[in-house]
Structures are given as structure tokens and as C-alpha cells.
Motif scaffolding. Structure first.
Motif, PDB file in Angstrom:
ATOM      1  N   TYR A 105       0.835  -1.205   0.000  1.00 28.47           N
ATOM      2  CA  TYR A 105       0.000   0.000   0.000  1.00 28.47           C
ATOM      3  C   TYR A 105       0.868   1.251   0.000  1.00 28.47           C
ATOM      4  O   TYR A 105       0.659   2.183  -0.783  1.00 28.47           O
ATOM      5  CB  TYR A 105      -0.917  -0.038   1.223  1.00 28.47           C
ATOM      6  N   LYS A 121       3.932   1.500  -0.946  1.00 30.82           N
ATOM      7  CA  LYS A 121       4.658   1.608  -2.209  1.00 30.82           C
ATOM      8  C   LYS A 121       3.732   2.193  -3.283  1.00 30.82           C
ATOM      9  O   LYS A 121       4.134   3.101  -4.026  1.00 30.82           O
ATOM     10  CB  LYS A 121       5.130   0.210  -2.629  1.00 30.82           C
ATOM     11  N   ALA A 122       2.509   1.675  -3.318  1.00 30.78           N
ATOM     12  CA  ALA A 122       1.538   2.156  -4.303  1.00 30.78           C
ATOM     13  C   ALA A 122       1.267   3.634  -4.092  1.00 30.78           C
ATOM     14  O   ALA A 122       1.176   4.412  -5.043  1.00 30.78           O
ATOM     15  CB  ALA A 122       0.249   1.354  -4.178  1.00 30.78           C
ATOM     16  N   ASP A 181       4.232   5.570  -5.348  1.00 31.31           N
ATOM     17  CA  ASP A 181       4.211   5.555  -6.818  1.00 31.31           C
ATOM     18  C   ASP A 181       3.168   6.532  -7.342  1.00 31.31           C
ATOM     19  O   ASP A 181       3.425   7.299  -8.278  1.00 31.31           O
ATOM     20  CB  ASP A 181       3.876   4.141  -7.319  1.00 31.31           C
ATOM     21  N   ALA A 182       2.003   6.474  -6.707  1.00 34.58           N
ATOM     22  CA  ALA A 182       0.899   7.330  -7.146  1.00 34.58           C
ATOM     23  C   ALA A 182       1.273   8.795  -6.995  1.00 34.58           C
ATOM     24  O   ALA A 182       0.980   9.624  -7.850  1.00 34.58           O
ATOM     25  CB  ALA A 182      -0.349   7.010  -6.339  1.00 34.58           C
TER      26      ALA A 182
END
Lengths: 252, 180
Positions: free
Chosen positions: B87, B89-90, B93-94
Motif C-alpha cells: 500500500y 509503495k503504491a 508511486d501514485a
């Protein structure tokens, strides 16, 4: 009870504290033969019923999360199992059912004997001598079968000076053979003495002035006897474990 | 005590009620021992055949359940940690992606804006030039009209005052005046 009847007959303050230990046939006649069903037989049978109720009926559901009755059985199991394992060692675990039998019988008989009007089977030397001799013979046989002649090393204190060893060996032999005597008399003596004292206090209750004190004394004594009932069963069992340890590991 | 036990062999009940310990009345020992042995054997078989294996099984099963549950809980915990990492990491990234998109959009908008500005400037310049031209035309038109009107007015005035007006002279005089 019999003692009150005697008191009324003879008049005055008469104690018959030992009458409660009389063995009487349940179904008529006054001759006690080998197979006669007596009050002792009845209370032994009730001990069996108590053990079955506690250990079999209580655990019939085999629940992962135990009910109260199952907890009692598991507690008894864990108590004796841990005792055997800790005192007598891991290799004594195969004697666990045997020791459990002794413990369950003694503890049930002791507590059943505390019920009013009941009969305390463990107050009789006939019972405790058989129990103690069974332990003594088992331990001796196991000792010789496991260790052969090496079992006699139990009596030869190798850590003592050589000159003292024969004397110590004599003392050890005597103490070894006194074991079943003390083992049996300790249990029966405790139970019998407690019940007799209760009866004596109960006899004093016939005098109006003393009776309140007598009732208090009986209550206190009864509490003590509840303790004794468990402790004597525990002591008998743990001594059995100690003797068993001697048989399995005779070296000092 | 010894006499009690010898009497007891024939009169058990009588002997028991006599002073002394019923425990030492050996006449009933056989009976007690017989029933005791039966009792012990029954208890032994009940315990060793039914009760103890059952309780041992229950305890083992419970231990197994507890071990399994703890293992499962640890596994789930590891999964939760993993999920949280994924989560995070996402999310990171987002954020990066969002920042990139914002920058891109800004650049695009800036480029469009520049083009539009240039176009607008050009248009404005063209319009201004056109307007200037129109103003110049209007101004020159206006000047011519003024000259005509001045000529006519002057001619009228001259003819009214002196009777005769030469158009060329009038025009010359008006030009000279308007310059002045």
C-alpha cells in the motif's frame, strides 16, 4: 447414628468416636464374609462412581474449549501427570495410569468420607495397607527388573566414607522396609483421627452450654479435614512417585 | 486389642461395638481387601482405557489447535505487513505519478498559453495596424473635407465681401492658413 443411640441408652455423656468406623453388612445379618456387601463396599463403589463421573462423564464432550466439568478432569490429569513427570522422571510416565488410579481412589474416598453419615474407607488400615503394599511391591519389583542387582546400590551410599557405609546401609534397609508401614498408617491415621475428633466434638454438643463452642469447633475441624483429605491423597501420591524414582534411578 | 480381634472372628458386630479400633478387627480385612481390589481394578481400567487416553487426546488436540492458531495468526500478521508495504509503495508511486502528470499538464498548458499569447499578440498587432490605417484614412478624409469646407466657406465669404473669388487663390490661401 450409632453413637447417639448408645448415649441415650446409657445416659450421660458417652462418646463412641470409633463406632463410625464399624463395618456392617448392608443387607441384613451381622456376619461379614469375604463377599458380603458392607458399608465399606458401598462407599468404595461410590468412589468408583465419583471417579467415573469426574474423569469419564465430565470429559464426554472432548471439547477444545473445556466445560467446567471437563476442566476438573483435565486439572486432575495435569496435576498427577506433572507430579509423576517432575518427581519420578520422564521414564516413569508409563506408570502414570497406576499412580492416577491410586490418587483418584484416595482423593474420592477421602472426600466422600467427609459427607455426613458416610463411611471413610481410607480410614481402615486394611485399605491403606493394601495400597501401600501394592506400591512397595511394585517399586521393589520394578527396581530389580530395571536395574538387576544394581538396585541394591540404593542401600549403599557411595558418597559416604567407607567406614560409615555398612551402618548407613543398615539404616537404609530398615527405612526401606518401614516405608509401607508409614505410607499406610499416615493416610489411615490422618483420616481416622480427624473423623474421631469430629465425633468427639459432636458428643460435646449434647451439653447445652458447650454446644455453640462445639459447633464452631466442628466447623473449624471440618475445614481442616477438607484440607487433610486432599493433602493426604497428595502426600500418598507424591511419596509413590518418590519411591518409583528410587526404583528407576537407584543411584544417590 | 488382641482379645477384641479374637472375639471378633465369631461375633463381628459385638466386637465392633466393644471399645477398641474397628480398624484392628482383622475378621473383616478379607472383605475390605477383596472389595478394594475390585474397586482399584475397575478404576484402573476406567482410567487407563477410557478417561486418560481421552483427556490426553483432548489436551494434545488443544495444544495442536493453539499452535496452529498462533502460526495462522503470525502468517496473517506477515500478510498484513506485506499488504501495508504494498500500500505504501503504491501510495508513493501514485504520488510520483501525480507529480509527473501535474508537471506535464503545466508544461502543456504553458505551451498552449504561449501559442495563444503569440497568436493574440499577432492579432492585436494586425488589428492595431488596421485601425491605424483606418484612422489615417479617416484623418486624411477629414482633412480633405475640412479643406473643401474651408475652400467653400472662404469662397463664399470672399464672394460675399468682394464679389469675386478665384478658386485657385482661395485654395492657396486656405492651404497657407491651415498650415499655419
Amino acid at each position: 447414628m450409632a453413637s447417639e443411640a448408645h448415649g441415650a441408652e446409657e445416659g450421660g455423656l458417652v462418646f463412641h468416636p470409633m463406632d463410625q468406623f464399624n463395618i456392617k453388612p448392608l443387607f441384613g445379618g451381622d456376619h461379614v464374609g469375604l463377599f458380603t456387601i458392607t458399608n465399606a463396599t458401598l462407599w468404595m463403589a461410590l468412589a468408583v462412581v465419583a471417579v467415573v463421573a469426574m474423569m469419564v462423564i465430565g470429559t464426554r464432550r472432548r471439547a477444545i474449549v473445556p466445560s467446567r466439568s471437563q476442566s476438573i478432569g483435565e486439572l486432575a490429569y495435569g496435576f498427577v501427570y506433572k507430579m509423576v513427570e517432575d518427581v519420578a522422571g520422564k521414564d516413569a510416565v508409563k506408570f502414570f495410569p497406576y499412580i492416577m488410579t491410586l490418587f483418584m481412589f484416595i482423593v474420592s474416598a477421602n472426600f466422600l468420607g467427609l459427607l455426613p453419615m458416610s463411611f471413610a474407607t481410607t480410614s481402615h488400615f486394611a485399605v491403606t495397607v493394601v495400597l501401600a503394599m501394592a506400591v512397595f511391591l511394585t517399586v521393589t519389583v520394578v527396581g530389580f527388573v530395571k536395574n538387576g542387582v544394581g538396585f541394591l546400590g540404593l542401600f549403599w551410599v557411595s558418597s559416604a566414607p567407607l567406614a560409615l557405609r555398612p551402618i548407613l546401609a543398615l539404616i537404609e534397609v530398615i527405612s526401606y522396609f518401614v516405608r509401607p508401614v508409614s505410607h499406610s498408617i499416615r493416610l489411615a491415621g490422618n483420616v481416622m483421627a480427624g473423623h474421631a475428633v469430629l465425633k468427639v466434638f459432636a458428643g460435646f454438643a449434647a451439653i447445652a452450654v458447650v454446644s455453640p463452642l462445639s459447633v464452631v469447633a466442628i466447623t473449624a475441624m471440618y475445614g481442616l479435614e477438607v484440607l487433610v483429605a486432599f493433602i493426604q491423597a497428595y502426600v500418598f501420591t507424591i511419596l509413590t512417585c518418590v519411591y518409583l524414582k528410587d526404583a528407576l534411578h537407584p543411584s544417590h | 486389642m488382641a482379645s477384641t480381634s479374637t472375639d471378633a472372628t465369631s461375633h463381628a458386630a459385638e466386637a465392633a461395638s466393644a471399645p477398641g479400633m474397628p480398624q484392628l478387627d482383622f475378621s473383616n480385612w478379607g472383605n475390605q481387601i477383596f472389595w478394594l481390589l475390585i474397586t482399584l481394578v475397575v478404576i484402573y481400567f476406567v482410567l487407563s482405557r477410557i478417561a486418560l487416553p481421552r483427556i490426553a487426546a483432548v489436551l494434545a488436540e488443544r495444544q495442536g489447535t493453539i499452535t496452529n492458531d498462533i502460526a495462522a495468526a503470525e502468517e496473517l500478521k506477515a500478510k498484513a505487513v506485506e499488504a501495508e508495504e504494498a500500500y505504501n509503495k503504491a501510495l508513493a508511486d501514485a504520488k510520483v505519478e501525480a507529480a509527473r502528470i501535474v508537471a506535464e499538464a503545466k508544461a502543456e498548458i504553458q505551451a498552449e498559453l504561449n501559442v495563444a499569447t503569440q497568436k493574440a499578440d499577432a492579432e492585436i498587432a494586425a488589428k492595431a495596424a488596421e485601425s491605424e490605417k483606418a484612422i489615417a484614412t479617416i484623418r486624411s478624409g477629414a482633412l480633405a473635407s475640412i479643406k473643401d469646407v474651408a475652400n467653400a466657406t472662404t469662397a463664399e465669404l470672399v464672394s460675399a465681401l468682394s464679389g469675386k473669388a478665384d478658386d485657385a487663390d482661395v485654395a492657396k490661401a486656405v492651404d497657407a492658413q491651415m498650415k499655419g
